[in-house]
Design an enzyme around this catalytic site. Sequence first.
Site, PDB file in Angstrom:
ATOM      1  N   LYS A 110      14.794  43.117  30.260  1.00  0.00           N
ATOM      2  CA  LYS A 110      14.578  44.510  30.670  1.00  0.00           C
ATOM      3  C   LYS A 110      13.662  45.206  29.672  1.00  0.00           C
ATOM      4  CE  LYS A 110      17.227  48.590  32.164  1.00  0.00           C
ATOM      5  NZ  LYS A 110      18.583  49.170  32.373  1.00  0.00           N
ATOM      6  N   SER A 141      19.636  50.851  36.962  1.00  0.00           N
ATOM      7  CA  SER A 141      18.263  50.905  36.519  1.00  0.00           C
ATOM      8  C   SER A 141      17.655  49.535  36.226  1.00  0.00           C
ATOM      9  CB  SER A 141      18.154  51.775  35.264  1.00  0.00           C
ATOM     10  OG  SER A 141      18.900  51.197  34.211  1.00  0.00           O
ATOM     11  N   SER A 167      24.143  50.202  35.489  1.00  0.00           N
ATOM     12  CA  SER A 167      22.786  49.678  35.678  1.00  0.00           C
ATOM     13  C   SER A 167      22.633  48.166  35.635  1.00  0.00           C
ATOM     14  CB  SER A 167      21.839  50.287  34.649  1.00  0.00           C
ATOM     15  OG  SER A 167      21.454  51.551  35.083  1.00  0.00           O
TER      16      SER A 167
HETATM   17  N1  GLN Z   1      22.729  55.033  37.890  1.00  0.00           N
HETATM   18  C1  GLN Z   1      23.246  55.557  36.664  1.00  0.00           C
HETATM   19  C2  GLN Z   1      22.390  56.692  36.196  1.00  0.00           C
HETATM   20  O1  GLN Z   1      21.489  57.041  36.880  1.00  0.00           O
HETATM   21  C3  GLN Z   1      23.374  54.469  35.645  1.00  0.00           C
HETATM   22  C4  GLN Z   1      22.236  54.290  34.724  1.00  0.00           C
HETATM   23  C5  GLN Z   1      22.437  53.198  33.719  1.00  0.00           C
HETATM   24  O2  GLN Z   1      23.476  52.525  33.704  1.00  0.00           O
HETATM   25  N2  GLN Z   1      21.484  53.036  32.822  1.00  0.00           N
HETATM   26  O3  GLN Z   1      22.603  57.258  35.179  1.00  0.00           O
END
Ligand code: GLN
Length: 475
Positions: free
Chosen positions: A78, A153, A177
């Site tokens: 990532k 994400s 994410s």
């Molecule tokens: N979807 C969640 C957010 O928008 C999780 C993001 C994450 O885990 N980095 O914050």
Amino acid sequence: MIDLKTLTIKKAHDHLSKKDFTASDLAHAYVKEIQNKNPDINAYLETYADIDAQAKLADQKFEAGTAGILTGIPLAIKDNILIKGRIVSSASKMLQHYTGTYDATVISKLKEHAPVFLGRANMDEFAMGGSTENSAFGVTKNPWDTSRVSGGSSGGSAAAVAADMALAALGSDTGGSIRQPASFCGLVGFKPSYGAVSRHGLMAMASSLDQVGPIAKTAEDAELIFNAIRGKDRMDSTTLEIINNTTEAKKHFRIGVPFSFMDKGVDADVMKNFTDSLEALKKLGHEIVDIELPNIDHALAVYYILMPAEVSSNLARFDGVKYGLHKDGKDLLEEYLLSRKEGFGDEVRRRIILGTYVLSTGYYDAYYNKANIVRALLVRDFETAFENVDFVATPTSPIPAFKIGEKSADPLAMYLADIFTVSANITSLPAISVPSGFANREGKLLPLGIQFTAPFKHDDTLFTIGKLFEQSRVY
Ligand code: GLN
């Protein structure tokens, strides 16, 4: 021909050991897939120029008899995890040309095994989002249906693995994410106990919630990667050594389900698949127990107060002076304003504003402090539940992968999709998402996932239940 579809880390390692193919052959097979598919899927923001050299190093290890289970395994990383000398941008214009000055601890731990880093995977900007639509460099499409999102994400990491453009990947998980894109793409995603894996060299989103973890095809593959990256690190004082606790070899578990929390806008196909999954677990001899988590209804609100608060503080470092993008202004204030305006996308700016608001005098007590109090209550709720059950199970996401553009205009609708994943981060608990079947939409199969959460530091038992569930083959 290497059959990438059915390949796992374990199988690849056996083939490499038996010299059925070399690490170079394997890397080339993946590079070919990337060349074919990435222009459409956009899982990678960059593939590395030295893949051949990395694979050769792995082959030398096999020659020398010093290869380990991850040697030569092609991985996607990532784009918020630092690798020395390589660009790492968090999919933000702010850091578009930023080069890592050191290896993240997870990277230096992996490098000991000589895997092959194929490239950096697309993501929502600074990991803020659930669809990878917030990347400054274009959305990552879902390989199962390219009109849909890959999740987020860590959408690039998941799509890379799902489309056979990597054998496994690293993601980061602040509120789901790793688990949510894994479930959208038919993969296993694992969020470790807070502190099980070092955050040193992970670009901070919300420091009390962030963890690095694997996205892989099987629970066993995810476990192999977790075992390579876990452990106490003197560069991250929040890390702890978690003793492997699977030796108890328990095979039948009590699985708690917060049924009263399940009527919260869960898609009918997701609910059906979840109840089918529970039936399959019962058939395997596990017991399903209805549990109460009295404060769980507040988890999403707590997350969307604490997370932006930490975001606003962590992202203050991007001022146009210390790192990344710089815009000239007539004075320092104008330079800050111009650089941040140009460098950050809408969602990042929205969260910085929200976070600044909940931390401001007068609102701090009303929002930030209150959220912290409810966070403690949630920790207690789970502790109480775990006195009686081994795991808590829910669907990973209340909906299957949605259409690109369907929710991007409505941030609140997007936030609601995090309802089942955020509590593990708020409570520091380990959680895994395992593929549980499919929903059919417009003639296409969309993967679904079941999430298991375990007590703090019981990370290893999640691989046990993950493997047992995989064997049940409910679909
Ligand atoms: N979807 C969640 C957010 O928008 C999780 C993001 C994450 O885990 N980095 O914050």
